[in-house]
Write a protein that holds these residues in place. Structure first.
Motif, PDB file in Angstrom:
ATOM      1  N   VAL A  82       4.836   5.022  -2.640  1.00  0.00           N
ATOM      2  CA  VAL A  82       3.772   3.817  -2.268  1.00  0.00           C
ATOM      3  C   VAL A  82       3.187   4.369  -1.057  1.00  0.00           C
ATOM      4  N   TRP A  83       1.919   4.290  -1.091  1.00  0.00           N
ATOM      5  CA  TRP A  83       1.116   4.579   0.136  1.00  0.00           C
ATOM      6  C   TRP A  83       0.227   3.239   0.199  1.00  0.00           C
ATOM      7  N   GLU A  84       0.068   2.645   1.450  1.00  0.00           N
ATOM      8  CA  GLU A  84      -0.610   1.498   1.526  1.00  0.00           C
ATOM      9  C   GLU A  84      -1.265   1.265   2.863  1.00  0.00           C
ATOM     10  N   ARG A  96      -3.290  -0.247  -2.185  1.00  0.00           N
ATOM     11  CA  ARG A  96      -2.052   0.300  -2.440  1.00  0.00           C
ATOM     12  C   ARG A  96      -2.046   1.060  -3.321  1.00  0.00           C
ATOM     13  N   THR A  97      -1.522   2.462  -3.374  1.00  0.00           N
ATOM     14  CA  THR A  97      -1.501   3.560  -4.329  1.00  0.00           C
ATOM     15  C   THR A  97      -0.242   3.849  -4.517  1.00  0.00           C
ATOM     16  N   GLU A  98       0.386   3.854  -5.843  1.00  0.00           N
ATOM     17  CA  GLU A  98       1.578   4.231  -6.297  1.00  0.00           C
ATOM     18  C   GLU A  98       1.827   5.522  -7.008  1.00  0.00           C
ATOM     19  N   ALA A 128      -1.102  10.001  -7.765  1.00  0.00           N
ATOM     20  CA  ALA A 128      -2.100   9.173  -7.290  1.00  0.00           C
ATOM     21  C   ALA A 128      -2.418   9.236  -5.989  1.00  0.00           C
ATOM     22  N   ILE A 129      -1.286   9.240  -5.045  1.00  0.00           N
ATOM     23  CA  ILE A 129      -1.365   9.424  -3.705  1.00  0.00           C
ATOM     24  C   ILE A 129      -2.176  10.925  -3.315  1.00  0.00           C
ATOM     25  N   MET A 183      -5.947  10.211  -4.091  1.00  0.00           N
ATOM     26  CA  MET A 183      -6.503   9.281  -3.179  1.00  0.00           C
ATOM     27  C   MET A 183      -6.712  10.438  -1.857  1.00  0.00           C
TER      28      MET A 183
END
Length: 143
Positions: free
Chosen positions: A35-37, A49-51, A55-56, A59
């Motif tokens: 998770v990146w937020e 929030r990117t999961e 996806a990270i 982004m």
């Protein structure tokens, strides 16, 4: 394993510097379910929030070459504090970012990074990354 934790975070920030190339390697620093937020009012809205690893990477790629978001960009990591156990590590660091944007603007920014790592057989990987802007200001014009 403590040096490996810092090495993983340092490598991540180096791959986000411009000019640089993050092809292929960026995703290897994250767990599949990472998770990146963004945190706080500024970064919570901007980054959300990117999961998931894919996806990270997608982004982050929006900010890296060949995308012209940055002309130049450098991240400086300051010593942090972190706890390590058998399977993971969790810590907090301050990071300074100096940016020259493709649009022509410049900025110095300081953020708090709260990062959790999970240990794989070959290296620690980022399983949770949270960044919160603490300070930002334009840099003086180049002469």
């Amino acid at each position: 394993m403590t040096a490996d934790v810092v090495a993983t975070l340092t490598r991540y920030l180096a791959l986000c510097d411009v000019p640089a190339s993050a092809e292929g390697e960026l995703g290897e620093l994250f767990t599949e379910d990472a998770v990146w937020e963004g945190g706080g009012s500024a970064y919570g809205e901007r980054f959300g929030r990117t999961e998931g690893r894919a996806a990270i990477v997608a982004m982050l790629s929006d900010y890296l070459p060949p995308n012209p978001h940055f002309r130049t960009n450098v991240h400086l990591l300051f010593p942090g504090t972190f706890d390590v156990n058998d399977a993971s590590a969790q810590g907090s660091w301050r990071m300074q970012q100096l940016s020259h944007y493709g649009s022509g603007g410049t900025e110095v920014m300081v953020a708090r990074l709260d990062v959790t790592f999970r240990f794989d057989a070959d290296r620690p990987r980022i399983s949770a990354f949270r960044t919160e802007r603490l300070f930002s200001a334009p840099l003086p014009e180049e002469r």
